[in-house]
Design a protein around this motif. Structure first.
Motif, short mmCIF file in Angstrom:
data_model
loop_
_atom_site.label_atom_id
_atom_site.label_comp_id
_atom_site.label_asym_id
_atom_site.label_seq_id
_atom_site.Cartn_x
_atom_site.Cartn_y
_atom_site.Cartn_z
N ASP A 144 0.91 13.74 -0.71
CA ASP A 144 0.80 11.88 0.44
C ASP A 144 1.77 11.08 0.34
O ASP A 144 2.28 11.01 1.13
CB ASP A 144 -0.46 11.82 0.25
N PRO A 145 1.97 11.21 -1.31
CA PRO A 145 2.84 9.66 -1.11
C PRO A 145 4.10 10.18 -0.51
O PRO A 145 5.42 9.20 -0.04
CB PRO A 145 3.04 9.42 -2.49
N LEU A 146 4.64 11.42 -1.00
CA LEU A 146 5.92 12.12 -0.18
C LEU A 146 6.07 11.47 0.89
O LEU A 146 7.10 10.82 1.75
CB LEU A 146 6.56 13.50 -1.09
N ALA A 147 5.18 11.55 1.95
CA ALA A 147 5.09 11.82 3.07
C ALA A 147 4.72 10.27 3.64
O ALA A 147 5.42 9.58 4.56
CB ALA A 147 3.72 12.44 3.67
N CYS A 148 4.56 9.64 2.86
CA CYS A 148 3.95 8.30 3.03
C CYS A 148 5.11 7.30 3.55
O CYS A 148 5.47 6.54 3.47
CB CYS A 148 3.44 7.35 2.65
N SER A 149 6.07 7.69 2.63
CA SER A 149 7.54 7.34 2.48
C SER A 149 7.88 7.05 3.19
O SER A 149 8.89 6.21 3.96
CB SER A 149 8.86 7.71 0.98
N GLU A 150 7.89 8.03 4.70
CA GLU A 150 8.01 7.86 6.05
C GLU A 150 8.26 6.24 6.76
O GLU A 150 8.17 6.28 7.37
CB GLU A 150 8.44 9.12 6.14
N GLU A 151 6.96 6.21 6.22
CA GLU A 151 6.27 5.04 6.70
C GLU A 151 6.12 3.53 6.07
O GLU A 151 4.77 2.65 6.45
CB GLU A 151 4.64 5.30 7.29
N VAL A 152 7.00 3.44 5.38
CA VAL A 152 6.45 2.30 4.43
C VAL A 152 6.76 1.35 5.32
O VAL A 152 6.01 0.07 4.66
CB VAL A 152 7.19 2.34 3.30
N VAL A 153 7.56 0.73 5.98
CA VAL A 153 7.61 -0.43 6.55
C VAL A 153 6.50 0.12 7.70
O VAL A 153 5.81 -2.14 7.87
CB VAL A 153 9.57 -0.10 7.81
N ALA A 154 6.43 1.15 8.43
CA ALA A 154 5.14 0.34 9.30
C ALA A 154 4.04 0.16 8.23
O ALA A 154 2.58 -1.41 9.20
CB ALA A 154 5.23 0.92 10.22
N ILE A 155 4.03 0.92 7.63
CA ILE A 155 2.64 -0.02 6.48
C ILE A 155 2.52 -1.73 5.94
O ILE A 155 1.63 -2.16 5.90
CB ILE A 155 2.01 1.54 5.34
N ALA A 156 3.36 -2.13 5.05
CA ALA A 156 4.09 -2.97 4.95
C ALA A 156 3.43 -3.68 5.76
O ALA A 156 2.83 -4.95 5.84
CB ALA A 156 4.92 -2.98 4.59
N HIS A 157 3.80 -3.98 7.01
CA HIS A 157 3.71 -4.97 8.00
C HIS A 157 2.51 -4.67 8.25
O HIS A 157 1.66 -5.61 8.66
CB HIS A 157 4.83 -4.11 9.38
N GLU A 204 1.94 -11.08 0.71
CA GLU A 204 2.36 -10.44 -0.76
C GLU A 204 2.92 -8.93 -0.72
O GLU A 204 4.50 -8.47 -1.30
CB GLU A 204 2.21 -10.32 -2.27
N LEU A 205 2.12 -8.29 -0.22
CA LEU A 205 3.57 -6.79 0.24
C LEU A 205 4.58 -6.46 1.16
O LEU A 205 4.30 -6.26 2.53
CB LEU A 205 1.95 -6.15 0.82
N THR A 206 5.02 -7.25 0.90
CA THR A 206 6.35 -6.74 1.46
C THR A 206 6.52 -5.25 1.22
O THR A 206 6.70 -4.93 0.35
CB THR A 206 7.67 -7.68 0.96
N THR A 207 8.07 -5.21 2.45
CA THR A 207 8.83 -3.75 2.18
C THR A 207 9.43 -3.26 0.91
O THR A 207 8.63 -1.78 0.31
CB THR A 207 9.47 -2.72 3.42
N ARG A 208 9.66 -4.20 0.35
CA ARG A 208 10.09 -3.99 -1.34
C ARG A 208 9.32 -3.31 -1.80
O ARG A 208 8.79 -2.72 -2.91
CB ARG A 208 10.95 -4.61 -1.54
N ALA A 209 8.02 -4.58 -2.01
CA ALA A 209 7.03 -4.22 -2.43
C ALA A 209 6.20 -3.45 -3.04
O ALA A 209 5.79 -2.40 -3.58
CB ALA A 209 6.26 -5.45 -2.48
N VAL A 210 5.63 -2.90 -2.17
CA VAL A 210 4.86 -1.44 -1.51
C VAL A 210 6.01 -0.15 -1.55
O VAL A 210 5.56 0.84 -2.32
CB VAL A 210 5.08 -1.32 0.31
#
Length: 310
Positions: free
Chosen positions: A269-282, A291-297
């Motif tokens: 699951d976290p490996l798959a999540c890495s594809e959508e980090v930008v959208a999740i953080a946004h 505080e949950l920037t893309t870099r922080a996530v």
């Protein structure tokens, strides 16, 4: 905030006699569809609320029909099971009448809670709720689960620990372990669970409902547990990902008995999540976690991967 003309007329056809839309509010926090809360004025002067889900993102349209049909089927199936879910009002999965594929459902009370405050109170509640979902024995099984991410498509964050990620990717190169199937939500996480947080204190906090059943599937309980664990790890810190899996078992949920099998699902699951980090953080910043920037996530995701492999 308005509703598009064709969709507006479609919604009106599914209202009760004498009702009209008196308010529209955007709902934030999701990443797959546009959500609107509609306030409906009733004939006797009261109000009620509905929720409109529309798939407007061109990158999501290909899966919109399947997602909306799954959600409509799940909302119908879960009626009378004891789980609190929205009631289905209408669905236009192919956009035959609306501008975009859409679903109309009842609105549930409560709100999503994404803050760090009282997370230790909410995690056991989430675990018990997920165990109750997995206890559902549907007369007709939903479609088998899908995992679109493969070992060759994982997106490794730029600053990630390369060795740890390579080891995690090697885990999912193996064939999926055998599993006992369960009814899965497939996107069970804090953003899809509503809470009634009472001013009397955390002891009175309870879940008022679960939403977003568009990915309902049949598969291993570990998949749902891993997904919620990943979201908790990114929202509140890696330790909460591990704590959720423990709380799920404490609530009577059953995970894979073999440690290697369990690691396979937890890492996937976290490996798959890495594809959508930008959208999740946004989405989380939009929902009140600036505080949950893309870099922080990404940093939390990297730490969580390393913790799972430890």
């Amino acid at each position: 905030m308005t509703v598009r003309p064709l969709t507006l007329e479609w919604v009106k056809r599914h209202l009760r006699a004498g009702e009209q839309i008196v308010g529209v509010e955007a709902l934030h926090g999701g990443i797959t569809a546009e959500m609107r809360k509609l306030t409906i004025g009733t004939q006797d002067g009261d109000i009620r609320q509905l929720v409109l889900r529309s798939f407007v993102d061109p990158t999501r349209l290909e899966r919109a029909e399947d997602s909306l049909n799954r959600e409509a089927g799940a909302l119908t199936l879960l009626t009378g099971t004891g789980l609190t879910v929205p009631g289905l009002v209408a669905v236009d999965a192919t956009a035959a009448d609306c501008e975009y594929p859409s679903l109309l459902m009842t609105h549930l009370p409560g709100r999503t809670v994404l803050t760090d405050d009282e997370v230790e109170t909410r995690v056991p509640l989430l675990a018990r709720q997920l165990a109750a979902i997995h206890a559902v024995r549907p007369a007709e099984r939903p479609p088998e689960y899908e995992t679109l991410t493969t070992a060759d498509t994982v997106v490794v964050p730029r600053r990630a620990d390369a060795a740890a990620w390579a080891a995690a990717i090697d885990v999912i190169r193996e064939l999926a372990p055998h599993y006992e199937g369960r009814f899965l939500h497939r996107d069970f996480q804090p953003g899809n669970v509503l809470f009634d947080v009472l001013p009397s204190g955390p002891a009175r906090t309870h879940i008022t409902g679960v939403v977003d059943w568009a990915a309902t599937s049949w598969g291993p309980a570990d998949l749902d547990v891993a997904h919620c664990s990943t979201n908790l790890a990114l929202l509140h810190g890696p330790v909460w990902g591990r704590r959720f899996a423990e709380a799920y078992e404490e609530a009577g949920g059953v995970l894979a008995a073999d440690a290697g099998d369990r690691l396979y699902w937890m890492v996937r699951d976290p490996l798959a999540c890495s594809e959508e980090v930008v959208a999740i953080a946004h989405a989380w910043r939009e929902a009140g976690r600036p505080e949950l920037t893309t870099r922080a996530v990404e940093e939390r995701l990297d730490s969580y991967i390393k913790m799972l492999l430890d």
